[in-house]
Motif scaffolding. Sequence first.
Motif, short mmCIF file in Angstrom:
data_model
loop_
_atom_site.label_atom_id
_atom_site.label_comp_id
_atom_site.label_asym_id
_atom_site.label_seq_id
_atom_site.Cartn_x
_atom_site.Cartn_y
_atom_site.Cartn_z
N LEU A 149 -40.68 26.13 85.10
CA LEU A 149 -41.91 26.49 85.79
C LEU A 149 -42.86 27.27 84.88
CD1 LEU A 149 -40.37 27.64 89.18
CD2 LEU A 149 -41.33 25.42 88.62
N GLN A 150 -42.36 27.71 83.72
CA GLN A 150 -43.17 28.47 82.78
C GLN A 150 -43.02 27.87 81.40
OE1 GLN A 150 -42.78 32.76 83.07
NE2 GLN A 150 -41.60 32.49 84.96
N GLU A 151 -44.02 28.11 80.56
CA GLU A 151 -44.01 27.54 79.21
C GLU A 151 -42.98 28.20 78.31
OE1 GLU A 151 -47.99 27.94 77.88
OE2 GLU A 151 -48.76 26.70 79.48
N GLY A 152 -42.89 29.50 78.32
CA GLY A 152 -41.89 30.19 77.52
C GLY A 152 -42.24 30.39 76.06
N GLY A 153 -43.48 30.24 75.67
CA GLY A 153 -43.88 30.49 74.28
C GLY A 153 -43.23 29.53 73.31
N LYS A 154 -42.46 30.06 72.37
CA LYS A 154 -41.81 29.24 71.34
C LYS A 154 -40.59 28.51 71.88
CE LYS A 154 -43.22 32.07 67.44
NZ LYS A 154 -42.76 32.84 66.29
N LYS A 198 -46.21 21.66 75.21
CA LYS A 198 -45.29 22.53 74.46
C LYS A 198 -43.84 22.05 74.56
CE LYS A 198 -47.69 26.84 74.02
NZ LYS A 198 -47.59 28.27 74.11
N HIS A 199 -43.31 21.98 75.77
CA HIS A 199 -41.89 21.66 75.94
C HIS A 199 -41.64 20.54 76.94
CE1 HIS A 199 -40.90 25.17 73.59
NE2 HIS A 199 -41.67 25.90 74.36
N GLY A 200 -42.68 19.93 77.44
CA GLY A 200 -42.54 18.89 78.45
C GLY A 200 -43.09 19.37 79.77
N PRO A 201 -43.05 18.53 80.78
CA PRO A 201 -43.67 18.86 82.07
C PRO A 201 -42.89 19.94 82.84
CG PRO A 201 -42.47 16.82 82.24
CD PRO A 201 -42.43 17.22 80.79
#
Length: 129
Positions: free
Chosen positions: A95-100, A42-45
């Motif tokens: 530490l979290q994906e964060g959705g969009k 999604k946004h990187g590691p």
Amino acid sequence: MNLSKLSLSELKELLEEVKAEIKKRKSYWFSFKTPKCFNPAKHGPAYIAKLYLVDDRIEREFFLDNGKEWCKKKKYYKTSWDIELNEGDVIECRLQEGGKFDKREWYTVENGELLPLSDLSEAIEKLKN
């Protein structure tokens, strides 16, 4: 340095400088972990990085994690970090994906505690001081 040649006020000033330097050099250990399986697509590691200000630019020094625990066909993972920080250090975490949206967080070490910062601009202000 011959301390006997210093006046009492000079000795007190030197003592305060020494105390401040010792406090600045004291290190603290903190532990972090991803709260669930993390999707790096999604946004990187997931990461934790110490921030530095170099010529008005942000530089990041990334900490190594403790190893990944893979889940969901090795596309997602859980991980953790045990890191040593000094008083006044500023870090950035994902530490979290964060959705969009890319969910990053910033912290500074004050009096041995991690204090959250609101955004990158506040982190930059802490680095300037």
